[in-house]
Scaffold this motif. Sequence first.
Motif, PDB file in Angstrom:
ATOM      1  N   VAL A   1     -31.898 -38.710-128.263  1.00 44.29           N
ATOM      2  CA  VAL A   1     -31.489 -39.349-129.320  1.00 44.29           C
ATOM      3  C   VAL A   1     -30.530 -40.541-129.034  1.00 44.29           C
ATOM      4  O   VAL A   1     -29.384 -40.396-128.822  1.00 44.29           O
ATOM      5  CB  VAL A   1     -30.865 -38.436-130.507  1.00 44.29           C
ATOM      6  N   LYS A   2     -31.117 -41.860-129.353  1.00 45.20           N
ATOM      7  CA  LYS A   2     -30.377 -42.902-129.158  1.00 45.20           C
ATOM      8  C   LYS A   2     -29.712 -43.325-130.369  1.00 45.20           C
ATOM      9  O   LYS A   2     -30.404 -43.747-131.399  1.00 45.20           O
ATOM     10  CB  LYS A   2     -31.021 -44.126-128.609  1.00 45.20           C
ATOM     11  N   VAL A   3     -28.433 -43.404-130.690  1.00 43.35           N
ATOM     12  CA  VAL A   3     -27.800 -43.425-131.972  1.00 43.35           C
ATOM     13  C   VAL A   3     -27.373 -44.986-131.954  1.00 43.35           C
ATOM     14  O   VAL A   3     -26.612 -45.415-132.867  1.00 43.35           O
ATOM     15  CB  VAL A   3     -26.555 -42.563-131.975  1.00 43.35           C
ATOM     16  N   CYS A   4     -27.505 -45.632-130.905  1.00 44.22           N
ATOM     17  CA  CYS A   4     -27.036 -47.239-130.619  1.00 44.22           C
ATOM     18  C   CYS A   4     -28.325 -48.079-131.203  1.00 44.22           C
ATOM     19  O   CYS A   4     -29.126 -47.478-131.686  1.00 44.22           O
ATOM     20  CB  CYS A   4     -26.586 -47.640-129.504  1.00 44.22           C
ATOM     21  N   ASP A   5     -27.914 -49.238-131.459  1.00 48.27           N
ATOM     22  CA  ASP A   5     -28.907 -50.377-131.871  1.00 48.27           C
ATOM     23  C   ASP A   5     -30.204 -50.258-130.748  1.00 48.27           C
ATOM     24  O   ASP A   5     -29.894 -49.801-129.672  1.00 48.27           O
ATOM     25  CB  ASP A   5     -28.297 -51.610-132.152  1.00 48.27           C
ATOM     26  N   THR A   6     -31.312 -50.574-131.181  1.00 46.90           N
ATOM     27  CA  THR A   6     -32.387 -50.620-130.435  1.00 46.90           C
ATOM     28  C   THR A   6     -32.253 -51.304-129.113  1.00 46.90           C
ATOM     29  O   THR A   6     -32.862 -50.850-127.970  1.00 46.90           O
ATOM     30  CB  THR A   6     -33.933 -51.148-131.443  1.00 46.90           C
ATOM     31  N   GLU A   7     -32.058 -52.667-129.065  1.00 49.63           N
ATOM     32  CA  GLU A   7     -31.785 -53.545-127.826  1.00 49.63           C
ATOM     33  C   GLU A   7     -30.873 -52.747-126.906  1.00 49.63           C
ATOM     34  O   GLU A   7     -31.197 -52.490-125.684  1.00 49.63           O
ATOM     35  CB  GLU A   7     -31.121 -54.771-128.159  1.00 49.63           C
ATOM     36  N   SER A   8     -29.605 -51.964-127.123  1.00 51.35           N
ATOM     37  CA  SER A   8     -28.894 -51.312-126.346  1.00 51.35           C
ATOM     38  C   SER A   8     -29.525 -50.104-125.887  1.00 51.35           C
ATOM     39  O   SER A   8     -29.239 -49.856-124.568  1.00 51.35           O
ATOM     40  CB  SER A   8     -27.504 -50.871-126.870  1.00 51.35           C
ATOM     41  N   GLY A   9     -30.428 -49.488-126.730  1.00 51.55           N
ATOM     42  CA  GLY A   9     -31.072 -48.100-126.334  1.00 51.55           C
ATOM     43  C   GLY A   9     -32.068 -48.174-125.409  1.00 51.55           C
ATOM     44  O   GLY A   9     -32.452 -47.576-124.532  1.00 51.55           O
ATOM     45  N   GLN A  10     -32.525 -49.742-125.330  1.00 55.13           N
ATOM     46  CA  GLN A  10     -33.638 -49.925-124.194  1.00 55.13           C
ATOM     47  C   GLN A  10     -33.059 -49.859-122.722  1.00 55.13           C
ATOM     48  O   GLN A  10     -33.800 -49.756-121.931  1.00 55.13           O
ATOM     49  CB  GLN A  10     -34.115 -51.226-124.232  1.00 55.13           C
ATOM     50  N   LYS A  11     -31.713 -49.988-122.679  1.00 54.88           N
ATOM     51  CA  LYS A  11     -31.043 -49.891-121.477  1.00 54.88           C
ATOM     52  C   LYS A  11     -30.824 -48.177-120.815  1.00 54.88           C
ATOM     53  O   LYS A  11     -30.606 -48.001-119.734  1.00 54.88           O
ATOM     54  CB  LYS A  11     -29.792 -50.654-121.432  1.00 54.88           C
ATOM     55  N   CYS A  12     -31.210 -47.553-121.688  1.00 54.59           N
ATOM     56  CA  CYS A  12     -31.122 -46.142-121.490  1.00 54.59           C
ATOM     57  C   CYS A  12     -32.188 -45.549-120.270  1.00 54.59           C
ATOM     58  O   CYS A  12     -33.051 -46.043-120.508  1.00 54.59           O
ATOM     59  CB  CYS A  12     -31.254 -45.195-122.754  1.00 54.59           C
ATOM     60  N   PRO A  13     -31.842 -45.096-119.247  1.00 55.13           N
ATOM     61  CA  PRO A  13     -32.960 -44.602-118.248  1.00 55.13           C
ATOM     62  C   PRO A  13     -33.888 -43.592-118.972  1.00 55.13           C
ATOM     63  O   PRO A  13     -33.493 -42.698-119.840  1.00 55.13           O
ATOM     64  CB  PRO A  13     -31.891 -43.836-117.309  1.00 55.13           C
ATOM     65  N   ILE A  14     -34.761 -43.333-118.328  1.00 51.96           N
ATOM     66  CA  ILE A  14     -35.954 -42.563-118.873  1.00 51.96           C
ATOM     67  C   ILE A  14     -35.662 -41.170-117.982  1.00 51.96           C
ATOM     68  O   ILE A  14     -35.921 -41.160-117.040  1.00 51.96           O
ATOM     69  CB  ILE A  14     -37.464 -42.758-118.564  1.00 51.96           C
ATOM     70  N   PHE A  15     -35.375 -40.282-118.870  1.00 55.49           N
ATOM     71  CA  PHE A  15     -34.970 -38.845-118.354  1.00 55.49           C
ATOM     72  C   PHE A  15     -36.579 -38.118-118.105  1.00 55.49           C
ATOM     73  O   PHE A  15     -37.307 -37.874-119.203  1.00 55.49           O
ATOM     74  CB  PHE A  15     -34.256 -38.010-119.050  1.00 55.49           C
ATOM     75  N   PRO A  16     -36.673 -37.473-116.998  1.00 49.49           N
ATOM     76  CA  PRO A  16     -38.078 -36.875-116.729  1.00 49.49           C
ATOM     77  C   PRO A  16     -38.269 -35.523-117.526  1.00 49.49           C
ATOM     78  O   PRO A  16     -37.134 -35.056-118.019  1.00 49.49           O
ATOM     79  CB  PRO A  16     -38.035 -36.247-115.196  1.00 49.49           C
ATOM     80  N   LEU A  17     -39.367 -35.426-117.868  1.00 51.62           N
ATOM     81  CA  LEU A  17     -39.852 -34.272-118.743  1.00 51.62           C
ATOM     82  C   LEU A  17     -39.289 -33.992-120.330  1.00 51.62           C
ATOM     83  O   LEU A  17     -39.410 -33.173-121.082  1.00 51.62           O
ATOM     84  CB  LEU A  17     -39.526 -32.990-118.064  1.00 51.62           C
ATOM     85  N   THR A  18     -38.767 -35.167-120.665  1.00 54.96           N
ATOM     86  CA  THR A  18     -38.272 -35.454-122.131  1.00 54.96           C
ATOM     87  C   THR A  18     -39.366 -35.186-122.992  1.00 54.96           C
ATOM     88  O   THR A  18     -40.352 -36.033-122.739  1.00 54.96           O
ATOM     89  CB  THR A  18     -37.312 -36.754-122.287  1.00 54.96           C
ATOM     90  N   LEU A  19     -39.492 -34.224-124.072  1.00 52.39           N
ATOM     91  CA  LEU A  19     -40.504 -34.232-124.948  1.00 52.39           C
ATOM     92  C   LEU A  19     -40.463 -35.122-126.084  1.00 52.39           C
ATOM     93  O   LEU A  19     -41.592 -35.679-126.630  1.00 52.39           O
ATOM     94  CB  LEU A  19     -40.650 -32.856-125.602  1.00 52.39           C
TER      95      LEU A  19
END
Length: 150
Positions: free
Chosen positions: A79-97
Motif C-alpha cells: 500500500v503506497k500512502v505517498c503521492d503517485t509520483e513518489s510511489g512509482q519509485k517503489c521497487p516491485i516485490f515478487p509475488l505481491t497479489l
Amino acid sequence: MIKVLFVCVHNSARSQMAEAFLNKQGQGDFLAESAGLEPAPLNELVAKAMSEIGYDISGNETNSVFDFYKEGRKYNMIVKVCDTESGQKCPIFPLTLRVLNWNLPDPSEFVGTDEEKLIQIRALRDKIKDLVVSLINEFKDLDTSAETRN
C-alpha cells in the motif's frame, strides 16, 4: 496471514500510522510493516497524535523499502500512502497479489504552528484509520494459499 507493506517517502508519518492501525485492528489476519523511499526520523507530532488515541509509536524506527527489497521480503499487498509520483519509485516485490495507491498528503509539508499542524495530522490520522478498516473488510478473505508468498 496477509502480509502488508505500507510505503511512503520518509516512513516517518503516514506509513507508520497505517502500520500501527493494521497491526492492532487486523490482528490475527494481517501483519503489517512500513518503510520509506528516503527514511527520515519519526515525525514527533504524528507520534503525539497517535498517542492521543492510545497508539504508542514513539519508539518506532524508520526503515528503507530498498533494504526490505534487498533482504527478499515478500508481501501479499503493498500500500503506497505517498503521492503517485513518489510511489512509482517503489521497487516491485515478487509475488505481491495487490498494490494499492492511497495518495495521502505528507505531514512534513503541513504549515502553521505545531497546534495547527496537529489539527491537520489528526484529520489525516483518522482518514488513515478509516482506510485501514476498509482494507481489512475488503481483503480479510484474500487468498494467500500459496505459502511461498509468505
